[in-house]
Design a protein around this motif. Structure first.
Motif, mmCIF file in Angstrom:
data_model
loop_
_atom_site.group_PDB
_atom_site.id
_atom_site.type_symbol
_atom_site.label_atom_id
_atom_site.label_comp_id
_atom_site.label_asym_id
_atom_site.label_seq_id
_atom_site.Cartn_x
_atom_site.Cartn_y
_atom_site.Cartn_z
ATOM 1 N N ARG A 61 32.654 39.015 43.522
ATOM 2 C CA ARG A 61 33.165 39.507 44.620
ATOM 3 C C ARG A 61 34.471 40.575 44.312
ATOM 4 N N VAL A 62 35.404 39.953 43.834
ATOM 5 C CA VAL A 62 36.585 40.327 43.429
ATOM 6 C C VAL A 62 36.464 41.531 42.349
ATOM 7 N N ALA A 63 35.689 41.338 41.558
ATOM 8 C CA ALA A 63 35.276 42.304 40.342
ATOM 9 C C ALA A 63 34.530 43.445 41.092
ATOM 10 N N GLY A 64 33.792 43.271 42.133
ATOM 11 C CA GLY A 64 33.257 44.581 42.662
ATOM 12 C C GLY A 64 33.943 45.136 43.627
ATOM 13 N N GLN A 65 34.817 44.423 44.620
ATOM 14 C CA GLN A 65 35.569 44.832 45.619
ATOM 15 C C GLN A 65 36.929 44.987 45.639
ATOM 16 N N GLY A 66 37.551 44.478 44.434
ATOM 17 C CA GLY A 66 38.957 44.441 44.439
ATOM 18 C C GLY A 66 39.224 43.058 45.002
ATOM 19 N N PRO A 67 40.914 42.869 45.138
ATOM 20 C CA PRO A 67 41.575 41.781 45.619
ATOM 21 C C PRO A 67 41.097 41.412 47.244
ATOM 22 N N LEU A 68 41.160 40.001 47.604
ATOM 23 C CA LEU A 68 40.647 39.456 48.631
ATOM 24 C C LEU A 68 41.759 38.661 49.132
ATOM 25 N N SER A 69 42.134 38.944 50.391
ATOM 26 C CA SER A 69 42.980 38.067 50.989
ATOM 27 C C SER A 69 42.576 37.389 52.085
ATOM 28 N N TYR A 70 43.140 35.978 52.537
ATOM 29 C CA TYR A 70 42.854 35.391 53.327
ATOM 30 C C TYR A 70 44.059 34.683 54.001
ATOM 31 N N SER A 71 44.077 34.855 55.367
ATOM 32 C CA SER A 71 45.068 34.071 55.977
ATOM 33 C C SER A 71 44.587 32.606 56.518
ATOM 34 N N LEU A 72 45.451 31.901 55.885
ATOM 35 C CA LEU A 72 45.281 30.415 56.495
ATOM 36 C C LEU A 72 45.578 30.282 58.025
ATOM 37 N N GLY A 73 44.601 29.758 58.521
ATOM 38 C CA GLY A 73 44.545 29.361 60.131
ATOM 39 C C GLY A 73 44.822 30.673 61.065
ATOM 40 N N GLY A 74 44.552 31.919 60.344
ATOM 41 C CA GLY A 74 44.890 33.106 61.248
ATOM 42 C C GLY A 74 46.159 33.538 61.160
#
Lengths: 506, 126
Positions: A59-72
């Motif tokens: 997914r990162v190779a295809g769409q670039g960096p991925l960010s996830y906010s823990l607990g929103g």
């Protein structure tokens, strides 16, 4: 419908699931108790985790960096999990090695840990895995410290698990604990200075604030403390004292797992701090790297390889070789070019695969013969030709013979050094291969040309050890013949870290 | 001179941090007794706690509780929260270290490093 919802859930929470699966499986192992059931849970968790890291990489190779906010809670105030080209490249290695190490542990752990305590062993292994994955994926520097300590505490316990067979494992684990804790404390002091200077703990935010403000003494203190702290964890030359004993006396599955992952993750943290957080714009930072880390790396390569030649214990020999390999990776990092960085990243993966397979094969040898001393293993190549072939294949990888994974990483480092105009470094790397040839040759000489001991008792090696060892060796050989995927991943990661330098020397 | 004294006195907490840190590290390096090593490690870790706590303190600031009064100065709670985590990590490390010391005592009959090293020397023929 349900399948679609599940896929959507996994896709949405992918970055956190990578860590959460082994982290939750660890207490599950503790509660379950039965050693067969816990092994199944642990193996399933590590395979799931591996599948998730591969999905993340794609997914990162295809769409670039991925960010996830823990607990929103949005970054920079909340904890951010961030997968980019660099850590998405490292994550599959960690989870993948664990996926091989767990089946291997099933065959070998009976020697070291009593049946009723084996669930504790698998819990510790999963906690270590969760910690290492957490260090790699998190985008928060204090979170790195917490996960680093989770993985380190688990690995002290794992090393001490070898104490049932050899009591020296306890002392090795104790020394590892002292050194590791000093390293982690230095690291956390460094983070404290960074927080004092910037008021943030988020990596992206830190990078932004440090890039816009001129580096002052506080930031330089942070740099020094973090460099020393992580240097301890990755066994940079004068800070390597804990490693040979820890690797020699730990159970074979633990040695294979730690040698292939723990120091590699520390190297990742170093790369992350040097290139993302600090950015090396400050001359002090760049000069430290050039005048301190680079020489230490080269001294490490030569000194540790030389020490390895004179070891009688085969596990200790390869442990010293790991310190030398850390030297190669540090040298590549210290070149401060995209090519050097890519060479180090390729080496992290290739050496992880090779050393993991090598320690697994050595574990088979010691289990079958009951010794790891070279002087007791004369002529063993005639009685155990396949295991010796596996060790030899791994050893050739350490030397860097063409068609092995080790050749790819050495080639990348030599060409990076030449591109940077450091021809003497290229020469030193080639010269040091002769030392690796020295210790691998000692094994070959003893195993193939020594006089065999007729009375030696060879115990059968469980298939649960043979299959993962050869499987991992096959992966490492494949990485030598088909290096394109790993090279591309490493190049993409290096380019993402040094965007202002792309195009230098191609 | 007055400036120097003010600078030293003003950074009182940080001086204590440095002294505690060095004391802890010195004990870890110089003592052969494994329990003393752990005690030294604890002092070293405590110095880090002090460092973080001092960092969050704002002169004249109160506890960071929202009282609704405007213009109230309060200390930065974040380093204090961070150090709660670090204290837990420190306790876990001490527990593992002491457990290892117990196992070492059980299998070697000693927790003195030089005694253990002597046993290693006789155990492993050159």
């Amino acid at each position: 419908m349900i399948a679609g919802a599940t896929a959507g859930f996994i896709a949405k929470h992918l970055p956190v699931l990578v860590v959460l699966v082994p982290l939750m499986a660890a207490p599950a192992c503790l509660i379950t108790g039965n050693r067969h059931a816990t092994w199944a849970i642990a193996t399933l968790a590590s395979w799931t985790s591996f599948a998730l890291t591969v999905a993340l990489f794609i997914r990162v190779a295809g769409q670039g960096p991925l960010s996830y906010s823990l607990g929103g809670w949005a970054a920079p105030f909340g904890i951010e999990y961030r997968a980019d080209a660099l850590n998405a490249f490292i994550l599959p290695l960690i989870a993948g090695i664990a996926s091989f190490a767990l089946p291997y542990a099933r065959g070998s752990i009976g020697r070291d840990v009593e049946p009723r305590q084996q669930n504790l062993f698998y819990s510790a292994l999963l906690l270590c895995l969760a910690g290492l994955l957490g260090v790699t994926i998190t985008g928060d520097v204090f979170n790195i410290f917490v996960f680093l300590e989770i993985s380190s505490l688990a690995s002290y316990v794992l090393v001490a698990a070898g104490g049932g067979r050899d009591r020296r494992a306890f002392k090795a684990a104790f020394d590892y604990l002292i050194m590791g804790t000093i390293g982690a404390s230095f690291f956390v002091i460094g983070i404290g200075f960074l927080y004092m200077a910037t008021g943030t703990l988020n990596i992206a935010d830190l990078a932004h604030r440090l890039a816009t403000a001129p580096a002052d003494r506080t930031v330089r203190m942070a740099y020094g403390f973090i460099l020393v702290g992580i240097g301890l964890k990755l066994a940079m030359m004068p800070l390597h004292q804990w490693l040979p004993n820890a690797y020699s006396y730990a159970p074979p599955a633990v040695t294979a797992f730690l040698a292939a992952t723990a120091t590699k993750v520390s190297l990742y943290v170093l790369i992350r701090f040097l290139y993302t957080v600090f950015g090396l714009d400050d001359p002090f930072e760049a000069q430290t790297l050039k005048l301190l880390v680079m020489p230490l790396g080269i001294i490490g390569i030569f000194a540790a390889s030389t020490v390895a030649i004179f070891q009688n214990d085969i596990r200790r020999m390869f442990a010293w070789s790991s310190i030398a390999q850390a030297g190669y990776m540090l040298t590549g990092i210290a070149l401060m070019t995209p090519q050097g960085l890519a060479a180090s990243l390729v080496n992290i993966v290739n050496h992880g695969l090779t050393k993991g397979a090598l320690f697994m094969a050595v574990g088979m040898l010691t289990l079958a013969t009951g010794t790891s001393r070279l002087s007791d293993l004369r002529g063993i190549g005639r009685t155990m030709p396949w295991t010796m072939a596996a060790i030899l294949a791994g050893g050739l990888g350490l030397i860097g013979v063409p068609l092995t994974a080790g050749f790819i990483s050495k080639w990348a480092l030599v060409s990076a050094a030449l591109d940077a105009g450091q021809w003497w470094l290229a020469g030193a790397v080639l010269l040091s291969s002769l030392l690796a040839l020295g210790y691998v040759w000692r094994i070959v000489e003893t195993a193939c040309f020594g006089k065999a001991d007729e009375t030696r008792v060879i115990e059968p090696v469980p298939l649960a050890m043979v299959i993962p060892a050869w499987g991992l060796l096959a992966v490492s050989l494949y990485a030598g013949v088909q290096p394109a995927l790993i090279m591309e991943g490493a190049n993409a990661a290096a380019r993402s870290l040094l965007p202002h330098l792309t195009g230098v020397g191609g | 001179m007055a400036d120097l004294i003010r600078s030293i006195a003003g950074h009182y907490n940080y001086w204590m941090f440095v002294i505690l840190m060095m004391t802890g590290l010195f004990i870890v390096v110089s003592r052969g007794n494994l329990i003393k090593k752990i005690a030294g490690l604890n002092i070293f870790q405590t110095s880090v706690f002090l460092f973080y706590i001092s960092m969050g303190k704002v002169t004249g600031g109160t506890a960071p509780v929202n009282t609704g009064r405007a213009g109230e100065v309060y200390s930065n709670p974040l380093p204090h929260v961070l150090i709660l985590t670090a204290i837990v990590v420190g306790i876990a490390t001490t527990a593992v270290g002491l457990a290892l010391a117990v196992r070492i005592k059980e299998s070697y009959g000693s927790i003195e490093e030089d005694v253990i090293e002597d046993m290693h020397r006789t155990e492993r023929p050159a």
